[in-house]
Design a protein around this motif. Structure first.
Motif, PDB file in Angstrom:
ATOM      1  N   HIS A 269      -4.016  -4.809 -27.246  1.00 28.08           N
ATOM      2  CA  HIS A 269      -4.303  -3.858 -26.174  1.00 28.08           C
ATOM      3  C   HIS A 269      -3.063  -3.518 -25.347  1.00 28.08           C
ATOM      4  N   ASP A 270      -2.370  -4.518 -24.879  1.00 29.26           N
ATOM      5  CA  ASP A 270      -1.200  -4.269 -24.022  1.00 29.26           C
ATOM      6  C   ASP A 270      -0.097  -3.540 -24.784  1.00 29.26           C
TER       7      ASP A 270
ATOM      8  N   PHE B 269      -8.035  -4.261 -31.579  1.00 29.21           N
ATOM      9  CA  PHE B 269      -7.718  -3.491 -30.377  1.00 29.21           C
ATOM     10  C   PHE B 269      -7.520  -4.431 -29.185  1.00 29.21           C
ATOM     11  N   GLY B 270      -8.389  -5.426 -29.091  1.00 29.82           N
ATOM     12  CA  GLY B 270      -8.249  -6.396 -28.008  1.00 29.82           C
ATOM     13  C   GLY B 270      -6.970  -7.209 -28.125  1.00 29.82           C
TER      14      GLY B 270
ATOM     15  N   ALA C 193     -13.088   4.273 -28.380  1.00 32.29           N
ATOM     16  CA  ALA C 193     -12.173   3.457 -27.573  1.00 32.29           C
ATOM     17  C   ALA C 193     -11.154   4.271 -26.792  1.00 32.29           C
TER      18      ALA C 193
END
Length: 337
Positions: A171-172, A167-168, A275
């Motif tokens: 993310h964008d 996810f990190g 999240a």
């Protein structure tokens, strides 16, 4: 006599004296050089010895003594590798809208991710990286039951952390994909990057049966791969055989994600709920979430049963000493996924 011999060599007493004085000077210079140059070398050796001792003491302090803890960490890291790289292959295909990936890259990528997770953890814990495999090993006496909750906890934690890392990393791209929304179903859905979701027409019994069937094949063939009396895969190449197994299962029985692994599905699903996707990830598909959790466990036991009682017990019996050795090897067997 000596003087005449020296004179015959063309050396006068004066030149001889100068030569000896030069040698003495050279000797003193060499002595000084050894004291100047040699001291740092000696000191360097002492420092290196000291560093080695410090490193050894540090290693003795931090090295893990408990085998179960080592196995848990191996399972956690192996599952982490599988989820980041496996779900990452899905993320790349979905978030690029098919430009940087298709179904074949997803299937091949996830299969390779499983194999790499096994390579990371196999020599320590057996490389289960799947609660269904660990449960099946315990069910058939190939791992002690007391280890099961520790293995499962490590696998779920590794999958959860893997989803968080992915996810990190994306993310964008996730925020850009649907205008900042995190959607579970529809054209701009992204929840299926992390966990499996059924097609709209799939019934609960059909979904459960599919998970049981795919997991049955998984464990049946895993048992065959590690059977010393069958055509056992050469040691070290087991993960490659697992790669081929996962690849064919995802190609043949993968219309609904082919989870075959409770940790791989539930761990990331829980992360998505926290999240931003919300509890819809559990309600979707007529509360589909429990099927990839229970189905692989049932299928794994069924696959193990079919192989053991259909093939393994019918092998020719070895002599008692060889049989004992094989039983010990069975207990330590590396069983994958």
């Amino acid at each position: 006599m000596k003087e005449s011999g020296i004179n015959n060599l063309g050396l006068s007493q004066t030149s001889l004296r100068n030569m000896y004085e030069d040698e003495d000077l050279i000797s003193r210079a060499l002595s000084q050089q050894r004291s100047v140059v040699g001291f740092p070398i000696a000191r360097s050796n002492k420092v290196l010895d000291m560093d080695r001792k410090v490193e050894k003491r540090l290693k003795e302090k931090i090295i893990l003594k408990n085998d179960l803890v080592k196995e848990m960490i191996a399972e956690l890291i192996g599952t982490f590798v599988m989820v980041v790289l496996g779900c990452g292959s899905i993320a790349q295909a979905v978030l690029s809208r098919g430009i940087l990936g298709q179904i074949i890259t997803i299937n091949a990528g996830f299969s390779a991710a499983v194999a790499l997770g096994v390579y990371v953890s196999g020599g320590v814990s057996g490389g289960h990286i799947n609660p269904a495999v660990s449960f099946t090993m315990c069910f058939f006496g190939r791992m002690k039951w007391f280890k099961l909750p520790f293995y499962v906890a490590a696998q779920f934690l590794g999958a959860f952390l893997g989803a968080a890392a992915l996810f990190g990393a994306y993310h964008d791209a996730l925020m850009n994909f649907a205008g900042g929304e995190l959607i579970t179903y529809g054209e701009n859905a992204t929840a299926h990057i992390f966990a499996t979701y059924p097609v709209s027409y799939l019934s609960v019994p059909n979904a459960f049966g599919e998970q049981v069937l795919s997991s049955m094949f998984l464990l049946l063939i895993v048992f065959a791969i590690f059977d010393d009396k069958n055509w056992r895969v050469p040691k070290g190449l087991e993960p490659f055989a697992i790669f081929m197994l996962i690849l064919v299962l995802t190609c043949a029985l993968g219309m609904n994600g082919a989870a075959m692994n409770p940790a791989r599905d539930l761990g990331p699903r829980l992360f998505t709920a926290l999240a931003g996707w919300g509890l819809e990830v559990f309600r979707a598909g007529n509360n589909f979430w429990w099927i990839p959790v229970l189905g692989p466990v049932v299928g794994g036991v069924l696959g193990g049963f079919i192989y053991i009682y259909g093939i393994e017990i019918h092998h020719a019996n070895p002599n008692p000493g060889q049989r004992l050795q094989k039983l010990e090897e069975k207990h330590e067997i590396s069983v994958i996924m």
